[in-house]
Design a protein around this motif. Sequence first.
Motif: not given
Length: 416
Positions: A219, A222, A238, A257, A260-261
């Motif tokens: 995390n 990323a 991510a 997750a 964050r992506t």
Amino acid sequence: MPGNFLLQQAMDELGFTQEGLAEAVNAALKEGGQRDSVGERTVRTWLTGKTRWPQRAKRDALQAVFGRSTEQLGFTPPSAPDVPEDDVHRRRFCTAAGGTAVGITSPFLAARPAVGTTDVLRARKGLDALTALDQTRGGHAALERSALAGAQETLELQKRAATQRIRQRLFTVAADYIAAAAWSCVDAHQLGRAQEHLSEALRLAGMAQDTTAQMRVWNSTALLATQRHRYGEAVAAAQAAQATSITRRDPKFGSLAHARTAVAHAKSGDRQAALRSLGYAEDALAKATQQPRPGWVGFYGPAELQALAAIVHDQIGAPAEAEAASFRALAALPEQYRRNRAMATAYLALAQLHQGEVDQGCATTAAAFDLMAGTPLPGRLRVVLGDFHRALLTLAPTATAAREWEDRYRSEWSTA
């Protein structure tokens, strides 16, 4: 026949199973030069009280493992004294064990006690203090140093771990300390040091076989890649966070997750992928339930998801949606999350500026400075305020509000 409750209590404190205690005792016996060994069956006879007074070598080994006398472990000596043993054999055992006998005292009585569950819990307490400091002040050098010191102390403890399970738990704690140091560097915009710490944290998390710690590292990786404008790497990191098993077991981690992506996709210009990941994050968070989790993830919930959604919407050219998401985030973020509130406020100002609301955007940034009053601005916040300043000069270079903003805040923003 009464059981040996003192031994059971000592085992529970150190996290020993019967098999684990047998392994630890055998290791002590081997270190002491003994060929004898014990198994789970022997440990059961100790726990049930069937064996009230183990043989001397086993007593010495138990004392070495627990750092307590045999009597303190619930064993009762027979009324008759022990049959004398070969003094030469006795001295050989003591010397091989690395101790110097004083009188008839076993060298194991002076040995440092094995590290167990209580020590793990004590080591973990320091992480909570670092998390609270981060929430209020943000990343800074003192936080990084404290986190690295905590990691070093924890790694020293693992050298005396009573069992492999305790050792792995200590590796997890050390990984979390290093990850906290890395996060402090990310927030302070010290990107080179952040990468070094994240690499070490990922190594320790792997040794701990802890997917939650691994997810934490990915995390932060990323976010670090996003700061470096390496958006392809940010998406990959991510997605690595998504692939950890904790995201399947706990929807809250899965939501983080995916969020964050979404930010990584938005930064890379993939609008549809960003919105899709944001939708996944919202769906997963709706399924999350209350349960014990590490303190570091306490920041994430509906408020933080809205703050990340604001970044996504602004980045893909939807500033009105970004403004609305920022307001929702600020309405829900707890007061003690001072740095997070300042970040959300700065993104709110950006969204307002991107809608042409120059005066409003400039006024909003004042709240971000006020929130961090008394402490230096974290580097990550300075970056967002720098983005605001550049956008301000592009959209309204001659506006009175723009000139006043620069006169009032440029020194504070650029040197804080």
